[in-house]
Design a protein around this motif. Structure first.
Motif, PDB file in Angstrom:
ATOM      1  N   UNK A 198      -7.518  -0.345   9.115  1.00 26.97           N
ATOM      2  CA  UNK A 198      -6.437  -0.360   8.131  1.00 26.97           C
ATOM      3  C   UNK A 198      -5.410   0.730   8.427  1.00 26.97           C
ATOM      4  N   UNK A 199      -5.888   1.887   8.862  1.00 26.62           N
ATOM      5  CA  UNK A 199      -4.972   2.956   9.249  1.00 26.62           C
ATOM      6  C   UNK A 199      -4.058   2.473  10.378  1.00 26.62           C
ATOM      7  N   UNK A 200      -4.632   1.723  11.326  1.00 26.60           N
ATOM      8  CA  UNK A 200      -3.856   1.237  12.471  1.00 26.60           C
ATOM      9  C   UNK A 200      -2.750   0.274  12.053  1.00 26.60           C
ATOM     10  N   UNK A 201      -2.902  -0.369  10.889  1.00 26.89           N
ATOM     11  CA  UNK A 201      -1.884  -1.318  10.429  1.00 26.89           C
ATOM     12  C   UNK A 201      -0.701  -0.639   9.754  1.00 26.89           C
ATOM     13  N   UNK A 202      -0.844   0.643   9.425  1.00 27.70           N
ATOM     14  CA  UNK A 202       0.230   1.371   8.756  1.00 27.70           C
ATOM     15  C   UNK A 202       1.292   1.807   9.756  1.00 27.70           C
ATOM     16  N   UNK A 203       2.490   2.003   9.263  1.00 26.73           N
ATOM     17  CA  UNK A 203       3.603   2.443  10.096  1.00 26.73           C
ATOM     18  C   UNK A 203       4.044   3.834   9.663  1.00 26.73           C
ATOM     19  N   UNK A 204       4.780   4.537  10.540  1.00 31.06           N
ATOM     20  CA  UNK A 204       5.257   5.875  10.168  1.00 31.06           C
ATOM     21  C   UNK A 204       6.021   5.836   8.841  1.00 31.06           C
ATOM     22  N   UNK A 205       5.702   6.748   7.972  1.00 31.12           N
ATOM     23  CA  UNK A 205       6.347   6.809   6.666  1.00 31.12           C
ATOM     24  C   UNK A 205       5.587   6.089   5.572  1.00 31.12           C
ATOM     25  N   UNK A 206       4.601   5.272   5.926  1.00 28.06           N
ATOM     26  CA  UNK A 206       3.834   4.561   4.893  1.00 28.06           C
ATOM     27  C   UNK A 206       2.969   5.516   4.079  1.00 28.06           C
ATOM     28  N   UNK A 207       2.436   6.539   4.747  1.00 26.32           N
ATOM     29  CA  UNK A 207       1.624   7.537   4.051  1.00 26.32           C
ATOM     30  C   UNK A 207       2.531   8.706   3.685  1.00 26.32           C
ATOM     31  N   UNK A 208       2.704   8.989   2.414  1.00 31.79           N
ATOM     32  CA  UNK A 208       3.648  10.044   2.018  1.00 31.79           C
ATOM     33  C   UNK A 208       3.181  11.425   2.464  1.00 31.79           C
ATOM     34  N   UNK A 264       0.843  -1.205   0.000  1.00 34.90           N
ATOM     35  CA  UNK A 264       0.000   0.000   0.000  1.00 34.90           C
ATOM     36  C   UNK A 264       0.870   1.243   0.000  1.00 34.90           C
ATOM     37  N   UNK A 265       1.928   1.233   0.813  1.00 37.09           N
ATOM     38  CA  UNK A 265       2.827   2.382   0.883  1.00 37.09           C
ATOM     39  C   UNK A 265       3.454   2.663  -0.476  1.00 37.09           C
ATOM     40  N   UNK A 266       3.848   1.607  -1.193  1.00 35.63           N
ATOM     41  CA  UNK A 266       4.433   1.791  -2.521  1.00 35.63           C
ATOM     42  C   UNK A 266       3.434   2.449  -3.470  1.00 35.63           C
ATOM     43  N   UNK A 267       2.190   1.979  -3.468  1.00 35.75           N
ATOM     44  CA  UNK A 267       1.191   2.519  -4.391  1.00 35.75           C
ATOM     45  C   UNK A 267       0.888   3.974  -4.055  1.00 35.75           C
ATOM     46  N   UNK A 268       0.767   4.290  -2.772  1.00 28.90           N
ATOM     47  CA  UNK A 268       0.498   5.684  -2.383  1.00 28.90           C
ATOM     48  C   UNK A 268       1.631   6.594  -2.840  1.00 28.90           C
ATOM     49  N   UNK A 269       2.877   6.149  -2.624  1.00 26.26           N
ATOM     50  CA  UNK A 269       4.013   6.985  -3.000  1.00 26.26           C
ATOM     51  C   UNK A 269       4.154   7.084  -4.518  1.00 26.26           C
TER      52      UNK A 269
END
Length: 497
Positions: A109-119, A91-96
């Motif tokens: 789903x937000x809770x499963x993300x880590x710092x830096x995953x959302x650009x 997901x992080x790759x696609x967002x970036x």
């Protein structure tokens, strides 16, 4: 009648009978008028973003997920659907990569993300966008409408750019040759991030039919949904059909289905027989498609019993031909590369000029469509009967003792006797023959290997005989439910090392 004039994709709900059902789920039914109103409100809530901004959705098949392709388009934005089965790194790759300005998802789903995953610059929301009604306008059909990311089984996912025209004409074409009617209820089980899954929505609404979105865990969930929602149409990929054929189907429930459609991999003759026996009242459409061209061919259901191995002919709005390595047209039964030209051809790969020029190249000058074509990398042949047949991908063909062998041919032979439920053939290095055929398989009976080897000694020449079998409880699959051939090869290599 086919209308070759595309419009912006958000106008699809306006084609349906306002009082007819458009979307049916556990919450109830949305009519086309209510679907249009929901699209207008969500689009209104998105209108604050700059034109052309990318909006990603990472959702199961909620109502919001179903309307976002239309609402984002109406707001002048580009929709980026993310498969809900993907994990945070993907997901992080696609967002970036897409440069998404907004991610619409769920709190878990937000809770499963880590710092830096959302650009930086990407806002995350867990509520449905809502605003003043945004009415449909006369937009540019050639404008970018969506970026669909491949599953990533062959490396980092790449985004295919689809215009409004691509999506609109794809919807009209499929609705036409499937003969979908306003009375149809299409059970949408495939991921909406998948080109085929997206088309479940758009082709159904183009025909004025109703979509029944379903996230399922087991084949039994699909059986129950067909009965509960009186589904008439079911789209699937070969691994799903394998599961459904192993499930218990009450005769009355199976009889509800009048249309089965397959893509994402070829149906084997054995699978065709199984589906025709189980769903005797349903037409079976075998289809071949490329994300880069949305859909390419289909086989008339009247031919499926006699010619189950065929891919058929080009769908409306597509020109599909077989091309030799020198660019000339291949002759009857001569293998060559499948090349697809016409208005369904996508706009290339998002921000990836290098891979775009490899796959998207000018059509041969003798093709009627001209312009840019998708050079598929798939080897096919056109028979004297005018039907295309899949041979294999160039990068998957095996070479044993100087003989080029299609994995598909070996897989169909392995599965034909019923000893094996699923099989994938790969060629691994062999010092004596160049390559040895290794089959990764899931058994359907006890002592399957002994039985299948005995049968294949009668049915296949020596150079096509599998040298080794790797038996598994479950076949590796990618996020779209298709067999993951890269993972299968890695598994075979690991066992044979």
């Amino acid at each position: 009648m086919l209308d070759p004039v595309p419009q912006t994709i958000d106008r699809l709900p306006l084609r349906g009978d306002p009082d007819a059902p458009a979307l049916i789920d556990r919450e109830g039914t949305l009519t086309f008028a209510e679907l249009e109103a929901l699209v207008a409100r969500v689009a209104g809530g998105l209108r604050g973003l700059p034109a052309g901004a990318r909006v990603a959705t990472w959702l199961p098949k909620t109502r919001l997920a179903c309307v976002m392709p239309l609402a984002a388009a109406r707001a002048g934005l580009v929709h980026v659907p993310v498969n809900p089965a993907l994990k945070r790194a993907q997901v992080a790759h696609i967002l970036a990569d897409s440069g998404a300005s907004l991610l619409v998802t769920q709190a878990a789903r937000v809770a499963s993300l880590e710092p830096g995953d959302v650009p930086e610059g990407c806002t995350v929301v867990t509520d449905a966008p809502d605003g003043p009604r945004a009415e449909a306008l006369d937009g540019d059909p050639e404008a970018l409408a969506a970026i669909l990311y491949t599953s990533g089984s062959t490396g980092r996912p790449k985004g295919v750019m689809l215009s409004h025209a691509n999506l609109w004409l794809g919807a009209i074409s499929v609705a036409h040759y499937l003969r979908i009617t306003p009375d149809d209820r299409v059970l949408a089980v495939l991921p909406l991030s998948f080109d085929y899954g997206q088309n479940q929505l758009l082709s159904t609404w183009a025909a004025g039919g109703a979509v029944v979105p379903l996230d399922y865990l087991t084949a039994r969930d699909v059986v129950k949904a067909v009965e509960r929602f009186a589904a008439t149409t079911l789209a699937g990929v070969p691994p799903l059909w394998t599961q459904l054929l192993e499930a218990d189907w009450p005769a009355a429930t199976a009889a509800r289905l009048r249309r089965l459609t397959n893509s994402g991999g070829a149906l084997t003759p054995r699978m065709v027989r199984g589906l025709r026996d189980r769903f005797a009242g349903a037409e079976l459409f075998a289809m071949y498609g490329l994300t880069e061209a949305f859909r390419s061919t289909f086989l008339d259901p009247a031919l499926i019993d006699a010619k189950p191995e065929a891919m058929g002919t080009a769908i409306p709005f597509a020109e599909v031909v077989v091309v030799r390595a020198d660019g000339s047209r291949a002759g009857p039964d001569e293998p060559g590369e499948l090349v697809h030209a016409g208005p369904l051809v996508a706009q290339g790969y998002w921000q990836d000029a290098e891979r775009t020029v490899l796959r998207f190249r000018p059509a041969p000058t003798w093709m009627a469509s001209g312009g840019m074509a998708v050079w598929s990398g798939d080897t096919v042949a056109e028979g004297a009967d005018g039907l295309l047949r899949f041979v294999g991908r160039d990068d998957e063909m095996m070479k044993v003792a100087g003989n080029r062998i299609s994995p598909t041919e070996v897989e169909e032979a392995v599965e034909a006797g019923g000893e094996v439920a699923e099989a994938v053939a790969v060629g691994l290095p062999d010092p004596r023959q160049g390559q040895a055929i290794v089959v990764v398989a899931r058994a359907a009976i006890e002592d399957a290997e002994e039985a299948v080897r005995a049968r294949l000694r009668r049915d296949l020449p020596s150079f096509q005989q599998p040298a080794h079998y790797v038996w598994v409880e479950a076949m590796p699959r990618n996020a779209n439910g298709k067999l993951d051939r890269v993972a299968v090869r890695a598994l075979a290599e690991g066992v044979m090392a």
